[in-house]
Design an enzyme around this catalytic site. Structure first.
Site, PDB file in Angstrom:
ATOM      1  N   SER A 113       0.825  -1.198   0.000  1.00  0.00           N
ATOM      2  CA  SER A 113       0.000   0.000   0.000  1.00  0.00           C
ATOM      3  C   SER A 113       0.870   1.263   0.000  1.00  0.00           C
ATOM      4  CB  SER A 113      -0.961  -0.026   1.190  1.00  0.00           C
ATOM      5  OG  SER A 113      -1.886   1.032   1.143  1.00  0.00           O
ATOM      6  N   ASP A 257      -2.730   5.968  -3.744  1.00  0.00           N
ATOM      7  CA  ASP A 257      -1.570   5.383  -3.074  1.00  0.00           C
ATOM      8  C   ASP A 257      -0.978   4.276  -3.938  1.00  0.00           C
ATOM      9  OD1 ASP A 257      -3.634   3.563  -2.781  1.00  0.00           O
ATOM     10  OD2 ASP A 257      -3.035   2.940  -0.783  1.00  0.00           O
ATOM     11  N   ASP A 259      -1.128   0.993  -4.196  1.00  0.00           N
ATOM     12  CA  ASP A 259      -1.924  -0.068  -4.808  1.00  0.00           C
ATOM     13  C   ASP A 259      -3.277   0.415  -5.314  1.00  0.00           C
ATOM     14  OD1 ASP A 259      -2.874   0.199  -2.121  1.00  0.00           O
ATOM     15  OD2 ASP A 259      -3.784  -1.779  -2.240  1.00  0.00           O
ATOM     16  N   ASP A 261      -5.984   1.903  -3.940  1.00  0.00           N
ATOM     17  CA  ASP A 261      -7.271   1.744  -3.259  1.00  0.00           C
ATOM     18  C   ASP A 261      -7.597   2.920  -2.340  1.00  0.00           C
ATOM     19  OD1 ASP A 261      -5.554   1.246  -1.113  1.00  0.00           O
ATOM     20  OD2 ASP A 261      -6.588  -0.585  -0.468  1.00  0.00           O
TER      21      ASP A 261
END
Length: 486
Positions: A113, A257, A259, A261
């Site tokens: 993340s 961010d 990834d 999400d």
């Protein structure tokens, strides 16, 4: 064959579960550790009857240097467990989740993340969506069998691995999801900056915005990983956004961010907007009736009067999803959730203008800027003007890095006996909420919320006040006081 106890593996490897799957230092996330965690996940799903031998399992990753290696270890585990690994490539977490949910198969996302790339992680998804805390406990209590000869003494793979199947469909379907739902050409008069950095969502954001008619200006591409945290925006990103907005005369800047999400969205002035505020606008635009959000989020959601009900939870998408599922069981419709990081979840499908946005009960970074832009278009207002239509409660957040979870818990426990410097700084305490960490409301209606991060050795601090300047002052006071705890 070697039997591995997952609970013990967590302890001696240092790779543990947080609020978003397993995470740890890259050097600790050896191929063997990632293989064992994947086996535990698949064995758990198989024993609970959610999957059967031979099914496909989708895998994707972010742009961290370690992600391709870990994806291969995950793929090998899937193959050895009797399933078919499908490589969906480097796509956002919600993209691979949507791909898997549509097909009724599990998926695994390799990502850390927003945290620095000396760390990484693995997110696990059942055919219905994210694993919840009960699933996590089921995985952690397992023993898995690892075939001899697969790994060397350092835990690295000794065997070659080739993907059973590779596909670009997860990416294509995710882009189509938004272009087919939002009105054709709805952004044709908008100039939108896409802050690319190293987000795996950067191409999706560009394709979706351009597909809806916007003029897109690509900004800040990086081939090295940048740990963009949407709850603690870096000073350099604050300055970059302001300069980009002025230079390119943008209507907004969008990003996400690592990834993809958690959204990062600015107004036309390049001012980054709080995720728990734009979540309110997004929910309202989508016609939500029931909203689920963590205890740390801005109280303007209740004060707005937009929704039939608002439920507060512990911090973390699994807790938001659990409550959303409760509302589904009651037969409710138009249920959404969002977090302070901006990640937006749709528990039930959304219908507008005879078009349907299918439910996606995991954090998504794409729907938020689209809904925000559409709301501003409908209101014939700039984004900054639109934000002023909400009840004016202001939040700020920060974190202390290298603050071990055990130390955080010890210090917060001490607050139960003595508020100390917090009372001196902010006055008399009105009430304390211990749903997740320590959330203190003072007689002044100002709020300070302290909690250990579930994903990293950090202590997070959230504050709320009736002006932006006061919130920033409160945050500075809190972080200064917390430094003394180290």
């Amino acid at each position: 064959m070697e039997a591995v106890n997952i609970t013990k593996l967590m302890c001696y490897s240092g790779v543990k579960f947080g609020t978003s799957g397993a995470r740890g230092l890259v050097e600790h996330m050896t191929d063997r550790v990632c293989f064992a965690y994947t086996l535990a996940f698949l064995n758990h799903l198989e024993d609970t009857g959610l999957i059967t031998q031979g099914m496909k399992v989708a895998v994707a990753g972010d742009y961290r240097p370690s992600s391709p290696r870990i994806m291969k270890a995950v793929g090998l585990a899937i193959e050895k467990a009797g399933f078919k690994p499908v490589n969906c490539g480097f796509v956002p977490t919600p993209a691979v989740a949507a791909y898997a949910i549509k097909r009724g198969i599990p998926c695994i996302m390799v990502t850390g993340s927003h945290i620095p790339d000396d760390r990484n992680g693995i997110k696990f998804y059942k055919p219905q969506g994210e694993i919840l805390k009960d699933d996590e406990q089921g995985m952690c209590s397992r023993r898995v069998d690892i075939e001899a000869g697969l790994f060397d003494e350092q835990g690295q793979m000794l065997v070659d691995f080739a993907w059973t199947e590779e596909t670009h469909e997860a990416y294509k379907e995710f882009v189509r999801r938004y272009i087919s739902f939002f009105p054709h050409g709805c952004l044709k008069d908008k100039r939108i900056g896409v802050y690319e950095h190293s987000s795996v969502a950067r191409d999706v954001l560009k394709d979706v915005m351009q597909g809806l008619g916007a003029e897109v200006i690509a900004l800040g591409y990086s081939d090295k990983f940048i740990p963009v945290d949407t709850e603690a925006v870096r000073d350099e990103d604050v300055q970059l956004a302001k300069s980009w907005a002025a230079e390119h005369k943008l209507d907004c800047i969008v990003s996400a961010d690592g990834d993809g999400d958690r959204p990062l969205v600015s107004d036309e002035n390049g001012i980054w907007l709080r995720g728990d505020v734009i979540g309110i606008i997004t929910a309202h635009y989508l016609g939500a009736e029931h909203v689920v959000t963590p205890v740390s989020c801005n109280s303007a959601v209740e004060k707005s009067g937009y929704f039939k009900s608002v439920r507060r939870t512990r911090i973390g998408s699994p807790f938001v999803i659990e409550v959303m599922n409760e509302w589904i069981d009651k037969g409710s419709q138009n249920i959404v959730g969002y977090e302070a990081n901006g990640g937006f979840l749709t528990a039930t499908s959304i219908e507008q203008n005879d078009k349907i946005l299918t439910a996606l009960p995991t954090r998504d970074a794409v729907v938020v800027p689209l809904a925000l832009l559409m709301a501003s278009i409908q209101a014939e207002q700039s984004i900054s003007e639109l934000m002023l239509t909400l009840p004016q409660r202001f939040t700020a957040s920060g974190r202390l890095k290298d603050f071990p979870t055990e130390l955080s818990q010890q210090k917060l426990k001490g607050l139960q006996q003595d508020m100390g410097w917090l009372s001196n700084a902010f006055g008399e305490v009105k009430n304390v909420n211990e749903t997740d960490g320590f959330r203190i409301t003072f007689v002044s209606e100002e709020v300070v919320h302290l909690r250990p991060s579930g994903n990293a050795p950090e202590l997070r601090c959230y504050v709320e006040a009736d002006s932006e300047s006061r919130a920033e002052d409160m945050l500075a006071l809190c972080l200064s006081g917390l430094e003394a705890w180290k």
